[in-house]
Scaffold this active site. Structure first.
Site, PDB file in Angstrom:
ATOM      1  N   HIS A   1       0.831  -1.214   0.000  1.00 28.42           N
ATOM      2  CA  HIS A   1       0.000   0.000   0.000  1.00 28.42           C
ATOM      3  C   HIS A   1       0.864   1.261   0.000  1.00 28.42           C
ATOM      4  CE1 HIS A   1      -3.278  -2.747   1.326  1.00 28.42           C
ATOM      5  NE2 HIS A   1      -2.313  -3.280   2.064  1.00 28.42           N
TER       6      HIS A   1
ATOM      7  N   LYS B   1      15.261  21.886 -10.215  1.00 27.46           N
ATOM      8  CA  LYS B   1      14.620  20.639 -10.631  1.00 27.46           C
ATOM      9  C   LYS B   1      15.510  19.764 -11.504  1.00 27.46           C
ATOM     10  CE  LYS B   1      10.686  19.571 -10.249  1.00 27.46           C
ATOM     11  NZ  LYS B   1       9.515  20.193 -10.864  1.00 27.46           N
TER      12      LYS B   1
ATOM     13  N   LYS C   1      -0.868  -2.866 -39.834  1.00 27.79           N
ATOM     14  CA  LYS C   1       0.583  -2.648 -39.849  1.00 27.79           C
ATOM     15  C   LYS C   1       0.999  -1.364 -39.132  1.00 27.79           C
ATOM     16  CE  LYS C   1       0.207  -3.784 -44.155  1.00 27.79           C
ATOM     17  NZ  LYS C   1      -1.009  -4.636 -43.976  1.00 27.79           N
TER      18      LYS C   1
HETATM   19  N1  ARG Z   1      -2.044  -3.234 -48.914  1.00 26.77           N
HETATM   20  C1  ARG Z   1      -2.929  -4.315 -48.648  1.00 26.77           C
HETATM   21  C2  ARG Z   1      -2.886  -4.659 -47.151  1.00 26.77           C
HETATM   22  O1  ARG Z   1      -2.027  -4.224 -46.484  1.00 26.77           O
HETATM   23  C3  ARG Z   1      -2.542  -5.510 -49.441  1.00 26.77           C
HETATM   24  C4  ARG Z   1      -3.670  -6.466 -49.666  1.00 26.77           C
HETATM   25  C5  ARG Z   1      -4.649  -5.909 -50.607  1.00 26.77           C
HETATM   26  N2  ARG Z   1      -5.580  -6.897 -51.035  1.00 26.77           N
HETATM   27  C6  ARG Z   1      -6.732  -6.563 -51.621  1.00 26.77           C
HETATM   28  N3  ARG Z   1      -7.508  -7.535 -51.934  1.00 26.77           N
HETATM   29  N4  ARG Z   1      -7.028  -5.330 -51.910  1.00 26.77           N
HETATM   30  O2  ARG Z   1      -3.756  -5.333 -46.652  1.00 26.77           O
END
Ligand code: ARG
Length: 469
Positions: free
Chosen positions: A163, A290, A332
């Site tokens: 705590h 600081k 991504k």
């Molecule tokens: N740039 C796309 C991705 O990252 C590639 C796949 C695209 N496929 C499609 N059927 N349009 O997902």
């Protein structure tokens, strides 16, 4: 410029009379993000073309042209001279279009028995596999830094908290090794994620497989995957490998954040347990005294960003019917950002732990405050006077209240005062009332005693390969 003046530029443009609007192009293009997959994309294409030639789906000459064209593309990308073009959408079509310019007709044969759907997720799995290995190596570096610091502080006494109230004395080495244990499990989770990510989707084509007589084992082996994925629908649409990776990263980042928070606490003036060097501190624009632990504070904040990236990806995937949908393109940016952020956090924590100066005197002083050895007193009553623990707890509580009323430590009470509470108490009790004696006594397996900490340090040095340094 939403008219038909770019008709035919798109590789898929055959059935289209007009080009996409600029806004369509802006929302659709992923090249600014997925250009990071360039080397993985080339590796995937090389393996695919070799396999097509081996299976006599394309000629050996076409394969040779493709491979030498890909050599040039790889070189151009490495040298920063590749002509990336946003109107070509993504890394796959940028590379294929460039290959066409470089080698002509054979480039058009590379995409036989393949779709961007299996292509992109093959690239992505390769990237994630590499990133997981790098993140694991960074964590091993942080463990090494922690173990080295623990070695020098196996016997350094500090207050242990529950705590955030002073609980019992512990050793700094023990405290640091607690993080080594957590980080070891983090590395295990990253390794587990890598193991499941390591399956090859290439050859699933768009979603249903292909009528061409391809050899998926061959491409799988060439790319170093453990096995080809068994179901083509799963292969193109699964993103649990990325989700699991971000989940593992998020847990690991949580641990970095907890350690970062200790640094913030320990370096504050009221604690004074540690100081960060100039290279890990910032000044205040108004308060000249600081020294702010900004890097540690940012590690704490960034753990939340990584957790958010996991939640975002989960949200993007959770309601997608099989198989591929363009939503999956946004996997991504989230994944790259999470790994980049994590890498920075792990490096910052390693740098701070390597250089932070600990202040054993301040820690020892604090370890003696707050009646931190009250449990030791109660344990002594159990051991020496055979009191039931509950009664010992009560006797000790009475003594703590007496000491508190007089604003002194337990060890400052006289023997007579103690005997007034329990007649059986002897002078020997004073031996257990110092923090040093307290930690020395905690020799149970996993306990904080310096001998146990030194054993653990030795084991970790062996496991982390630190023995020779
Ligand atoms: N740039 C796309 C991705 O990252 C590639 C796949 C695209 N496929 C499609 N059927 N349009 O997902």
């Amino acid at each position: 410029m939403a008219t038909g003046d770019r008709k035919g530029q798109q590789i898929w443009g055959g059935r289209f009379a007009a080009s996409p609007s600029d806004i369509m192009e802006a929302i659709n293009a992923s090249i600014d993000t997925d250009r990071r997959l360039a080397q993985e994309d080339i590796a995937g294409s090389r393996a695919h073309a070799d396999m097509l030639a081996e299976m006599e789906i394309i000629s050996a000459e076409d394969n040779e042209a493709i491979q030498s064209g890909l050599d040039i593309v790889a070189e151009e990308i490495r040298n920063g001279v590749f002509p990336f073009d946003r109107s070509l959408e993504d890394i796959h079509m940028n590379i294929e279009a460039r290959l066409k310019t470089l080698i002509g007709e054979p480039a058009g044969r590379l995409h036989t028995a393949r779709s961007r759907n299996d292509q992109v997720v093959t690239d992505f799995r390769l990237w994630v596999r590499g990133a997981l290995a790098e993140a694991g190596a960074r964590l091993a570096g942080l463990q090494s830094a922690l173990v080295r610091r623990a070695e020098g502080h196996a016997g350094t006494v500090m207050p242990g908290f529950t705590h955030l109230q002073t609980a019992q004395p512990v050793t700094l080495g023990h405290h640091l090794l607690a993080y080594v244990e957590m980080i070891e499990r983090d590395r295990g989770r990253l390794g587990d994620a890598a193991m499941r990510a390591n399956e090859c989707p290439l050859g699933a084509a768009a979603l249903a497989g292909t009528g061409f007589a391809i050899d998926r084992d061959m491409t799988c082996e060439a790319l170093g995957f453990a096995r080809p994925m068994a179901n083509s629908l799963d292969a193109v649409s699964a993103r649990d490998f990325a989700l699991e990776s971000l989940a593992a990263l998020s847990v690991a980042a949580t641990h970095l954040s907890r350690l970062a928070d200790e640094i913030v606490l320990w370096t504050s003036a009221p604690f004074g347990f540690a100081s960060l060097g100039d290279e890990w501190s910032t000044g205040s624009s108004i308060m000249p005294q600081k020294r702010n632990p900004d890097a540690a504070e940012l590690v704490r904040a960034k753990a939340a960003l990584i957790a958010g990236q996991f939640a975002s990806l989960q949200g993007a995937v959770k309601a997608l019917p099989l198989a591929y949908a363009k939503d999956l393109q946004d996997d991504k940016a989230l994944t790259f950002a999470a790994f980049d952020t994590f890498d920075l956090c792990a490096r910052a924590m390693t740098g701070m732990m390597e250089t932070i100066a600990f202040h054993p005197d301040a820690m020892a002083h604090a370890a003696g405050q707050g009646f931190s050895t009250a449990t030791d007193l109660a344990d002594w009553l159990v051991r020496e006077l055979r009191l039931p623990f509950r009664e010992a707890h009560h006797v000790t509580g009475t003594l703590v209240a007496m000491a508190e009323a007089r604003s002194v430590d337990l060890a400052d009470l006289s023997l007579e005062e103690m005997q007034g509470v329990h007649a059986g108490i002897t002078r020997a009790v004073f031996n257990v009332l110092t923090p040093e004696r307290s930690v020395e006594s905690r020799t149970s397996l996993g306990g904080t005693a310096p001998v146990r900490v030194s054993e653990q340090v030795a084991q970790w040095k062996k496991r982390l390969g630190l023995e020779k340094t």
